[in-house]
Design a protein around this motif. Sequence first.
Motif, mmCIF file in Angstrom:
data_model
loop_
_atom_site.group_PDB
_atom_site.id
_atom_site.type_symbol
_atom_site.label_atom_id
_atom_site.label_comp_id
_atom_site.label_asym_id
_atom_site.label_seq_id
_atom_site.Cartn_x
_atom_site.Cartn_y
_atom_site.Cartn_z
ATOM 1 N N LEU A 195 -3.202 12.152 -2.455
ATOM 2 C CA LEU A 195 -3.093 10.887 -2.961
ATOM 3 C C LEU A 195 -1.832 10.437 -3.080
ATOM 4 C CD1 LEU A 195 -5.547 11.270 -6.376
ATOM 5 C CD2 LEU A 195 -6.263 10.604 -3.896
ATOM 6 N N LEU A 196 -1.426 9.238 -2.802
ATOM 7 C CA LEU A 196 -0.173 8.620 -3.039
ATOM 8 C C LEU A 196 -0.169 7.405 -3.664
ATOM 9 C CD1 LEU A 196 1.426 7.260 0.235
ATOM 10 C CD2 LEU A 196 -1.064 7.483 -0.177
ATOM 11 N N ALA A 197 1.073 7.088 -4.135
ATOM 12 C CA ALA A 197 1.135 5.779 -5.064
ATOM 13 C C ALA A 197 2.633 5.617 -5.093
ATOM 14 C CB ALA A 197 0.479 5.873 -6.333
ATOM 15 N N ARG A 198 2.880 4.135 -5.193
ATOM 16 C CA ARG A 198 4.354 3.745 -5.359
ATOM 17 C C ARG A 198 4.468 2.410 -5.886
ATOM 18 N NH1 ARG A 198 8.584 3.055 -0.365
ATOM 19 N NH2 ARG A 198 9.541 1.050 -0.929
ATOM 20 N N TYR A 199 5.386 2.292 -6.995
ATOM 21 C CA TYR A 199 5.761 1.101 -7.456
ATOM 22 C C TYR A 199 7.231 0.672 -7.505
ATOM 23 C CZ TYR A 199 6.144 -2.598 -11.171
ATOM 24 O OH TYR A 199 6.681 -3.747 -11.718
ATOM 25 N N ASP A 200 7.560 -0.518 -6.882
ATOM 26 C CA ASP A 200 8.967 -1.019 -6.877
ATOM 27 C C ASP A 200 9.070 -2.134 -7.916
ATOM 28 O OD1 ASP A 200 9.229 1.088 -5.058
ATOM 29 O OD2 ASP A 200 9.559 -0.272 -3.195
ATOM 30 N N HIS A 201 10.045 -2.326 -8.488
ATOM 31 C CA HIS A 201 10.370 -3.584 -9.171
ATOM 32 C C HIS A 201 11.799 -3.942 -8.795
ATOM 33 C CE1 HIS A 201 12.147 -6.095 -12.480
ATOM 34 N NE2 HIS A 201 11.041 -6.612 -12.312
ATOM 35 N N VAL A 202 11.728 -5.042 -8.032
ATOM 36 C CA VAL A 202 13.158 -5.508 -7.462
ATOM 37 C C VAL A 202 13.548 -7.030 -8.050
ATOM 38 C CG1 VAL A 202 14.346 -6.011 -5.026
ATOM 39 C CG2 VAL A 202 12.672 -4.177 -5.240
ATOM 40 N N GLU A 203 14.915 -7.109 -8.656
ATOM 41 C CA GLU A 203 15.382 -8.187 -9.021
ATOM 42 C C GLU A 203 16.243 -8.534 -7.923
ATOM 43 O OE1 GLU A 203 16.673 -10.224 -13.286
ATOM 44 O OE2 GLU A 203 16.597 -7.977 -13.183
ATOM 45 N N SER A 204 15.909 -9.488 -7.063
ATOM 46 C CA SER A 204 16.901 -9.703 -5.916
ATOM 47 C C SER A 204 18.007 -10.395 -6.182
ATOM 48 C CB SER A 204 16.149 -10.323 -4.660
ATOM 49 O OG SER A 204 15.240 -11.627 -5.357
ATOM 50 N N ASN A 205 18.100 -11.092 -7.387
ATOM 51 C CA ASN A 205 18.996 -12.163 -7.893
ATOM 52 C C ASN A 205 19.069 -12.000 -9.433
ATOM 53 O OD1 ASN A 205 21.217 -13.898 -8.459
ATOM 54 N ND2 ASN A 205 20.844 -15.107 -6.667
ATOM 55 N N THR A 206 19.836 -11.096 -10.090
ATOM 56 C CA THR A 206 19.908 -11.240 -11.523
ATOM 57 C C THR A 206 20.271 -12.534 -12.429
ATOM 58 O OG1 THR A 206 22.060 -10.020 -11.626
ATOM 59 C CG2 THR A 206 20.215 -8.824 -11.629
ATOM 60 N N VAL A 265 3.729 -2.798 -4.287
ATOM 61 C CA VAL A 265 2.773 -1.488 -4.829
ATOM 62 C C VAL A 265 2.097 -0.924 -3.526
ATOM 63 C CG1 VAL A 265 2.289 -2.069 -7.121
ATOM 64 C CG2 VAL A 265 0.874 -2.981 -5.324
ATOM 65 N N ILE A 266 2.097 0.396 -3.538
ATOM 66 C CA ILE A 266 1.414 1.064 -2.582
ATOM 67 C C ILE A 266 0.211 2.055 -3.343
ATOM 68 C CG2 ILE A 266 1.674 2.731 -0.590
ATOM 69 C CD1 ILE A 266 4.347 1.831 -0.160
ATOM 70 N N ALA A 267 -0.553 2.174 -2.751
ATOM 71 C CA ALA A 267 -1.685 3.408 -3.161
ATOM 72 C C ALA A 267 -2.548 3.595 -1.951
ATOM 73 C CB ALA A 267 -2.641 2.721 -4.149
ATOM 74 N N GLY A 268 -3.022 4.933 -1.830
ATOM 75 C CA GLY A 268 -3.576 5.387 -0.673
ATOM 76 C C GLY A 268 -3.865 6.967 -0.812
ATOM 77 N N LEU A 269 -4.517 7.453 0.254
ATOM 78 C CA LEU A 269 -4.857 8.645 0.545
ATOM 79 C C LEU A 269 -4.149 9.155 1.695
ATOM 80 C CD1 LEU A 269 -8.673 8.192 0.674
ATOM 81 C CD2 LEU A 269 -7.356 9.116 -1.314
ATOM 82 N N LEU A 270 -3.771 10.626 1.736
ATOM 83 C CA LEU A 270 -3.324 11.363 2.819
ATOM 84 C C LEU A 270 -4.193 12.466 3.372
ATOM 85 C CD1 LEU A 270 0.236 11.887 1.416
ATOM 86 C CD2 LEU A 270 -0.311 10.202 2.936
ATOM 87 N N VAL A 271 -4.293 12.643 4.588
ATOM 88 C CA VAL A 271 -5.485 13.630 5.122
ATOM 89 C C VAL A 271 -4.536 14.427 6.168
ATOM 90 C CG1 VAL A 271 -7.409 14.171 6.419
ATOM 91 C CG2 VAL A 271 -7.386 12.072 4.936
ATOM 92 N N ASP A 272 -4.450 15.697 6.202
ATOM 93 C CA ASP A 272 -3.663 16.523 7.090
ATOM 94 C C ASP A 272 -4.443 17.052 8.147
ATOM 95 O OD1 ASP A 272 -1.400 16.403 5.122
ATOM 96 O OD2 ASP A 272 -1.909 18.336 4.313
ATOM 97 N N VAL A 273 -4.345 16.681 9.255
ATOM 98 C CA VAL A 273 -4.893 16.834 10.493
ATOM 99 C C VAL A 273 -4.729 18.365 10.720
ATOM 100 C CG1 VAL A 273 -5.473 16.260 12.922
ATOM 101 C CG2 VAL A 273 -5.046 14.230 11.349
#
Length: 275
Positions: A225-236, A245-253
């Motif tokens: 399983l994989l997940a990621r969260y980015d918070h980007v303030e491009s101009n403060t 956000v990213i969420a998903g599955l990984l399968v090793d062939v």
Amino acid sequence: GDQNGWTIRAKYAYLQYDFVKRPTWSAVVRGGMLHNVIVEQVEQFWPRFVSQVAFERSGGFASADVGAATHVTLPARLGEVYAHVVNGPGYTRREIDRFKDFGARLTLTPLAGRVSGPLSTLAITPWFYAGATASQFVRGGGGGAIAPVGAGLPRDRYGVVVGVRDPRLTVGADIGRMRTVTDVLGPGPVPARVVTDARASIVSAFGTLRPLALVNSAGRSRLGLLARYDHVESNTATDERYHFVIAGLLVDVNARSTLALDYQEQLANAGAPAL
């Protein structure tokens, strides 16, 4: 380079000289198309084939550039030092001005060889990147109304990366800041140079989990399983920011091939575009 010739694409292509090679530590120098200061370090904890790391994806800098670098491993498995001086615009473009960018990272692995389990891979990496670009008015402008600007415009980045890498669980976090100064010809009948000093902030957390490996006596699992969260303030200054956000599955062939089935979305607020 033209219709009758060849075009060669290169990204990492350098000469390396090992000037220290001992059992306890080593040191090398490199020249050519090099790894940029922090992208490869973050990729120790996040699979690039799913998405670029946060700093690269948000326009901080390319993952490679042309220049010279040194890499030193510290004694007693305490970590490493990597430093470079590069052109600045990235590996896809030639040098465009006289300014050079400097970057360095220090990776500390305080628990390596001292404890067992995932915590033995703990890595703490503070880093910085001090760069500059030429002004649009390096030769003057506005019909002679604007004097030549010889000073470089700052293009600085810095941050810290913390991660743990284990076949069963890999997690990491990346916190950083960016400053990019630009100038343009301002509107109106009187030519004027307008300077913009933009500050950005990036926070990224990510990880992969092999749940079956936690209960498997061999410590292996083809499913992840994989997940990621980015918070980007491009101009403060204007509070322009977005979430990725990213969420998903990984399968090793097999041992060398992995498939990913994932969902990615960028959610905008305060003026940032949704993608």
